[in-house]
Enzyme design. Structure first.
Site, PDB file in Angstrom:
ATOM      1  N   TRP A 118       0.861  -1.194   0.000  1.00 25.29           N
ATOM      2  CA  TRP A 118       0.000   0.000   0.000  1.00 25.29           C
ATOM      3  C   TRP A 118       0.889   1.234   0.000  1.00 25.29           C
ATOM      4  O   TRP A 118       2.073   1.144   0.371  1.00 25.29           O
ATOM      5  CB  TRP A 118      -0.880  -0.004   1.267  1.00 25.29           C
ATOM      6  N   ASP A 168       0.064  11.448  -1.428  1.00 22.52           N
ATOM      7  CA  ASP A 168      -0.969  12.471  -1.262  1.00 22.52           C
ATOM      8  C   ASP A 168      -2.255  11.880  -0.667  1.00 22.52           C
ATOM      9  O   ASP A 168      -2.303  10.696  -0.326  1.00 22.52           O
ATOM     10  CB  ASP A 168      -1.247  13.158  -2.608  1.00 22.52           C
ATOM     11  N   GLU A 171      -3.296   8.751  -2.302  1.00 12.34           N
ATOM     12  CA  GLU A 171      -2.410   7.587  -2.162  1.00 12.34           C
ATOM     13  C   GLU A 171      -1.794   7.194  -3.492  1.00 12.34           C
ATOM     14  O   GLU A 171      -1.521   6.031  -3.744  1.00 12.34           O
ATOM     15  CB  GLU A 171      -3.205   6.404  -1.576  1.00 12.34           C
ATOM     16  N   GLU A 321     -18.636   6.419  -2.070  1.00 16.08           N
ATOM     17  CA  GLU A 321     -17.423   7.228  -2.235  1.00 16.08           C
ATOM     18  C   GLU A 321     -17.573   8.179  -3.424  1.00 16.08           C
ATOM     19  O   GLU A 321     -17.288   9.370  -3.341  1.00 16.08           O
ATOM     20  CB  GLU A 321     -16.244   6.296  -2.467  1.00 16.08           C
TER      21      GLU A 321
HETATM   22  C1  BGC Z   1      -8.776   7.477  -1.096  1.00  8.99           C
HETATM   23  C2  BGC Z   1      -8.162   7.869   0.236  1.00  8.99           C
HETATM   24  C3  BGC Z   1      -8.977   7.288   1.369  1.00  8.99           C
HETATM   25  C4  BGC Z   1      -9.208   5.801   1.187  1.00  8.99           C
HETATM   26  C5  BGC Z   1     -10.180   5.247   2.210  1.00  8.99           C
HETATM   27  C6  BGC Z   1      -8.917   5.966  -1.146  1.00  8.99           C
HETATM   28  O1  BGC Z   1      -9.524   5.607  -2.354  1.00  8.99           O
HETATM   29  O2  BGC Z   1      -7.986   7.930  -2.167  1.00  8.99           O
HETATM   30  O3  BGC Z   1      -8.132   9.270   0.391  1.00  8.99           O
HETATM   31  O4  BGC Z   1      -8.311   7.535   2.574  1.00  8.99           O
HETATM   32  O5  BGC Z   1      -9.731   5.536  -0.089  1.00  8.99           O
HETATM   33  O6  BGC Z   1     -11.401   5.907   2.162  1.00  8.99           O
END
Ligand code: BGC
Length: 366
Positions: A118, A168, A171, A321
């Protein structure tokens, strides 16, 4: 009339209550908030998501939930105290430190790290949890004493490593990200206010602010990364809520105008050309922008953002999301669905940002 226009106050109030329930139902008894129960890769607790979720729960009067999360964060930091001190000593001795030796952005609810590859090195969350704790303590007149050692340790870590490149918010990119610096700045400022032992914190915070002004502003607006003008919706957080810059600061207004020109139109994309799940519109970013509009005095626009987010709820009242109605990279969607299944829903961070915006606009949980 669009779906958003058709939302009634009752619907908003119901979604507000439902959001608090979704968060509570997905908080582990040890305090961790699952990012989302729907995907194996999201059954972790991120410091970043969690800080915003705890902040929303604190605003919603769920002080115990927020404090359970802060306790979970504090335990993780304290358990890694020797590691933090060793990283600091090695850094001061000029030794190279591999990104994988750093603290992680997410942990399993039991505090273990897991061995899945990760983009683990992300500094922002270690500033965010201190920021959320400080705001919670002053909102509810609560003592920070139980968390103080972990605040001081987190601040030592951040004061030492704030200018290290890391991943960032999304990720994906490795570098010195302006939104990350703003979160670290907020954590350091708060730590300096909360505990006199965090002596280096205020000085490091001043250096961060000076660095952002010197290298993080391009053409009168914020740049996604120091020296890289790319636009990114996470930049809103530099002002709302992290206050590296005031909401009415011209640099912030110019940043928001650039976002509106490129990636914010009700729904908000993470950045132009995003391909994660096709690069859809993110609910948490739409709500974050709405919160900023409210702070900048653009109340009608803030309400429109709230309505847009609410209109994305499914029948059960779950907020995902992201939604697929407008994609940055449509051709990338199917590959992600094949790889991981449908995108995360419910996403606790989406619910949290809806709660924060709704309460900020005066909706009530009663
Ligand atoms: C996002 C992150 C987030 C994670 C868990 C990822 O897809 O880019 O910002 O912390 O999901 O929600």
């Amino acid at each position: 009339m669009t779906g958003a226009d058709a939302l009634r106050p009752d619907d908003l109030a119901r979604l507000l209550r439902r959001s608090v329930d979704v968060i509570r139902e997905n908080q582990d008894e040890g305090g961790a908030y699952l990012a989302s129960p729907s995907l194996p890769t999201y059954r972790f607790s991120w410091f970043r998501d969690g800080a915003f979720i705890a902040d929303a729960m604190s605003r919603a009067g769920q002080a115990e939930s927020a404090e359970a999360f802060f306790r979970w964060c504090a335990d993780i930091v304290i358990a890694r105290g020797d590691r933090i001190e060793s990283l600091i000593a090695r850094h001061r001795a000029g030794e190279a430190i591999d990104r994988d030796e750093h603290l992680r952005c997410r942990y399993r609810p039991d505090g273990s790290e897991g061995d899945m590859p990760w983009s683990n090195f992300q500094l922002d969350g270690y500033g965010m949890w201190i920021w959320a704790l400080g705001a919670h303590a002053s909102r509810h007149a609560r003592s920070v004493e139980p968390f103080a050692d972990a605040v001081v340790l987190s601040a030592r870590y951040l004061a030492e490593f704030w200018d290290e490149p890391c991943f960032d918010w999304w990720e994906e990119r490795f570098g010195c990200h302006t939104a990350t610096l703003a979160a670290v700045h907020a954590g350091l400022v708060t730590a300096g206010e909360l505990d006199s032992r965090a002596a280096d914190a205020a000085e490091a915070a001043n250096r961060i602010a000076a660095t952002v002004w010197a290298e993080g502003v391009v053409d009168g607006r914020l740049a996604g990364e120091l020296g890289d003008p790319r636009i990114d919706a996470s930049l809103v957080a530099c002002s709302t809520p992290f206050r590296l810059l005031d909401p009415d600061e011209p640099v912030v207004e110019a940043t928001v105008r650039a976002l509106e020109a490129e990636i914010a139109h009700g729904g908000v994309h993470r950045y132009p050309g995003d391909s994660y799940y096709g690069g859809g519109e993110w609910l948490l970013l739409a709500a974050l922008l709405g919160w900023h509009y409210a702070e900048a005095g653009r109340r009608d626009d803030a309400w429109a953002q709230l309505a847009w987010v609410a209109a994305q709820a499914n029948e059960a009242g779950d907020l995902p999301e992201q939604v697929e109605s407008h994609l940055e990279t449509p051709s990338a969607l199917d590959d992600w669905v094949r790889k991981w299944g449908p995108s995360a829903s419910p996403l606790l961070w989406s619910h949290a940002m809806f709660v924060t915006l709704a309460l900020d606009l005066g909706l009530s949980l009663e």
